[in-house]
Design an enzyme around this catalytic site. Sequence first.
Site, PDB file in Angstrom:
ATOM      1  N   LYS A 154      12.133  -2.541  -5.019  1.00 31.84           N
ATOM      2  CA  LYS A 154      11.603  -1.709  -3.927  1.00 31.84           C
ATOM      3  C   LYS A 154      12.200  -2.122  -2.578  1.00 31.84           C
ATOM      4  O   LYS A 154      12.628  -1.278  -1.782  1.00 31.84           O
ATOM      5  CB  LYS A 154      10.075  -1.853  -3.886  1.00 31.84           C
ATOM      6  CG  LYS A 154       9.411  -1.214  -2.691  1.00 31.84           C
ATOM      7  CD  LYS A 154       9.504   0.288  -2.756  1.00 31.84           C
ATOM      8  CE  LYS A 154       9.159   0.929  -1.438  1.00 31.84           C
ATOM      9  NZ  LYS A 154       9.409   2.360  -1.431  1.00 31.84           N
ATOM     10  N   CYS A 164       7.553   2.250   6.093  1.00 29.04           N
ATOM     11  CA  CYS A 164       8.319   1.427   5.143  1.00 29.04           C
ATOM     12  C   CYS A 164       9.634   0.844   5.640  1.00 29.04           C
ATOM     13  O   CYS A 164       9.807  -0.367   5.665  1.00 29.04           O
ATOM     14  CB  CYS A 164       8.582   2.253   3.887  1.00 29.04           C
ATOM     15  SG  CYS A 164       7.070   2.731   3.066  1.00 29.04           S
TER      16      CYS A 164
HETATM   17  N1  LIG Z   1       4.071   5.823   3.197  1.00 25.92           N
HETATM   18  C1  LIG Z   1       5.052   5.860   2.329  1.00 25.92           C
HETATM   19  O1  LIG Z   1       5.833   6.789   2.318  1.00 25.92           O
HETATM   20  C2  LIG Z   1       5.266   4.775   1.306  1.00 25.92           C
HETATM   21  C3  LIG Z   1       6.256   4.939   0.351  1.00 25.92           C
HETATM   22  C4  LIG Z   1       6.439   3.949  -0.593  1.00 25.92           C
HETATM   23  C5  LIG Z   1       5.664   2.817  -0.561  1.00 25.92           C
HETATM   24  N2  LIG Z   1       4.723   2.646   0.399  1.00 25.92           N
HETATM   25  C6  LIG Z   1       3.887   1.453   0.349  1.00 25.92           C
HETATM   26  O2  LIG Z   1       2.626   1.822  -0.174  1.00 25.92           O
HETATM   27  C7  LIG Z   1       1.588   1.068   0.469  1.00 25.92           C
HETATM   28  C8  LIG Z   1       0.601   2.025   1.092  1.00 25.92           C
HETATM   29  O3  LIG Z   1       1.237   2.776   2.096  1.00 25.92           O
HETATM   30  P1  LIG Z   1       0.551   4.023   2.766  1.00 25.92           P
HETATM   31  O4  LIG Z   1       1.583   4.675   3.594  1.00 25.92           O
HETATM   32  O5  LIG Z   1      -0.178   4.827   1.755  1.00 25.92           O
HETATM   33  O6  LIG Z   1      -0.511   3.274   3.702  1.00 25.92           O
HETATM   34  P2  LIG Z   1      -1.748   3.962   4.466  1.00 25.92           P
HETATM   35  O7  LIG Z   1      -2.026   3.085   5.634  1.00 25.92           O
HETATM   36  O8  LIG Z   1      -1.485   5.409   4.676  1.00 25.92           O
HETATM   37  O9  LIG Z   1      -2.919   3.833   3.405  1.00 25.92           O
HETATM   38  C9  LIG Z   1      -3.545   2.652   3.067  1.00 25.92           C
HETATM   39  C10 LIG Z   1      -5.031   2.914   2.964  1.00 25.92           C
HETATM   40  O10 LIG Z   1      -5.652   1.767   2.420  1.00 25.92           O
HETATM   41  C11 LIG Z   1      -6.938   1.641   3.023  1.00 25.92           C
HETATM   42  N3  LIG Z   1      -7.421   0.259   2.848  1.00 25.92           N
HETATM   43  C12 LIG Z   1      -6.986  -0.853   3.434  1.00 25.92           C
HETATM   44  N4  LIG Z   1      -7.660  -1.920   2.983  1.00 25.92           N
HETATM   45  C13 LIG Z   1      -8.550  -1.453   2.076  1.00 25.92           C
HETATM   46  C14 LIG Z   1      -9.540  -2.066   1.262  1.00 25.92           C
HETATM   47  N5  LIG Z   1      -9.732  -3.388   1.283  1.00 25.92           N
HETATM   48  N6  LIG Z   1     -10.296  -1.282   0.469  1.00 25.92           N
HETATM   49  C15 LIG Z   1     -10.106   0.052   0.444  1.00 25.92           C
HETATM   50  N7  LIG Z   1      -9.181   0.684   1.184  1.00 25.92           N
HETATM   51  C16 LIG Z   1      -8.404  -0.057   1.995  1.00 25.92           C
HETATM   52  C17 LIG Z   1      -6.679   2.010   4.471  1.00 25.92           C
HETATM   53  O11 LIG Z   1      -7.883   2.360   5.132  1.00 25.92           O
HETATM   54  C18 LIG Z   1      -5.706   3.171   4.312  1.00 25.92           C
HETATM   55  O12 LIG Z   1      -6.353   4.428   4.306  1.00 25.92           O
HETATM   56  C19 LIG Z   1       2.291   0.174   1.473  1.00 25.92           C
HETATM   57  O13 LIG Z   1       2.504  -1.084   0.928  1.00 25.92           O
HETATM   58  C20 LIG Z   1       3.611   0.856   1.715  1.00 25.92           C
HETATM   59  O14 LIG Z   1       4.615  -0.043   2.129  1.00 25.92           O
HETATM   60  C21 LIG Z   1       4.485   3.619   1.311  1.00 25.92           C
END
Ligand SMILES: NC(=O)c1ccc[n+]([C@@H]2O[C@H](COP(=O)([O-])OP(=O)(O)OC[C@H]3O[C@@H](n4cnc5c(N)ncnc54)[C@H](O)[C@@H]3O)[C@@H](O)[C@H]2O)c1
Length: 441
Positions: free
Chosen positions: A218, A272
């Site tokens: 990743k 990311c």
């Molecule tokens: N956004 C992207 O396009 C993308 C793509 C690939 C990978 N990622 C990876 O995926 C992961 C998530 O990214 P995202 O963009 O969805 O993040 P995001 O911030 O949109 O979503 C994360 C969610 O998790 C919730 N959260 C945090 N702690 C929590 C807990 N203890 N219990 C319950 N909920 C909790 C937050 O309130 C938030 O709504 C990251 O590690 C990111 O690097 C993101």
Amino acid sequence: MKALEKKIRGKSALITIIGLGYVGLPLAGLLAKSGYRVLGADIKEEIVQEINRGRSPINEPGLNRLLKEVRRAKRLRATTETEKAAEKGDVIFVVVQTPIDKDRRPDLQAFRAAWRTVAKTRPRGKLLIGESTVPPGAMRSIVVRMLAEEGLEAGRDYLLAYSPERAIPTRALAEMQANERIVGGVNERSAEMAAALYSQICRSRIWKTDLETAEIVKLVENTYRDVNIAFSNEIALLCEKLGVDVSTALELANRHPRVNILKPGPGVGGHCIPKDPHLLLDSARKAGLELKLISAAREVNESMPEHVVELIKRGLKEIDKTPEEARISIMGIAYKGNTDDARNSPAELIVKSLMSRSSNLISHDPYVTQDFGARFTRDIEEAVKGADCLVFLADHDVYRDLDPRMMKEKLGKPCVVVDTRRIFNPRLFEEERIRYIGLGR
Ligand SMILES: NC(=O)c1ccc[n+]([C@@H]2O[C@H](COP(=O)([O-])OP(=O)(O)OC[C@H]3O[C@@H](n4cnc5c(N)ncnc54)[C@H](O)[C@@H]3O)[C@@H](O)[C@H]2O)c1
């Protein structure tokens, strides 16, 4: 574990997804659509309420419709009670954010908190899957260790897999189904079970490997893109000096069968790409290795917002205005076109830098609600009207459709357009005697 396998293959498994953001929510929707009952947990009350009303809290094409459908079928429910949700699930996904802190070091607070909640429920006989992007080794050194403290051994008492998400916001639903997927397991059985589950939503090939390889894959993917964009940005800076148009040069270079250079721009944003290379850099540093190329690429990309400010100052000078007196309109706060995601958007640094000079700054975005401190409007006409300088930062489709002839009537006279995404044909502005500055030209 036989019972778990039966439940996964027979779709009677209850799936808990912790973190309902840009990745977790589309994943929850797709698993529910495929026939599973899904329980989504998030600490944000407003997100949970929106989802339970069948509405998407994020701007993701198709997601509203999907949520309505799976809510109606009673296959998806959201809750703020993360621990209870973890207790109930047969399969538990953790998809929380993993940002970097102000010193650009991995900030794994949310990741640790979510997994601690899971560990406390002693998930014996369950399949646990991490999707958050993490530094190499984190699944073993954090998750396996936390569960060991609860007396559970990975692979024996529970199955553990890591599967990074490759989907891009604005195409998340399509890509989660179409992209090839990597699944790393703490043992073969874990990878197999996770792959069996993903095969219900993923139409493409699923590659099985170990935890650490999946983690590093990743980071390699996103770091490769960051380095590629940095290369493109450097060539853009060179083209500006040499009076060559970088768009034409890169388009022609990409006609080579083995060349694929990404587009230059005002900087790299989103959750990311700006932070994933730092996860690699940090783990390399801890291993006593300096990754020079990756570090230099980050520097180039992080310098682009200041370069855009220089282009704006240059443009204003050409029309005999200063940033202090000019009315400057920032078009696009999101980090890229057609999304409402403004995380790490280059617009933040550009707006803040201009705000220290100009008191007549306005920003516009059709999707984003953040303003980074400048006056904000959703009305495109208000943003364009009387502007001495229009700065296009995000390539939203609504901007592509703007007609320079119509804009001319509303813009200040004289005025300058700074196009950092190269969305416009310069000639159309030049014909209207509007000064046009394109990044890399
Ligand atoms: N956004 C992207 O396009 C993308 C793509 C690939 C990978 N990622 C990876 O995926 C992961 C998530 O990214 P995202 O963009 O969805 O993040 P995001 O911030 O949109 O979503 C994360 C969610 O998790 C919730 N959260 C945090 N702690 C929590 C807990 N203890 N219990 C319950 N909920 C909790 C937050 O309130 C938030 O709504 C990251 O590690 C990111 O690097 C993101």
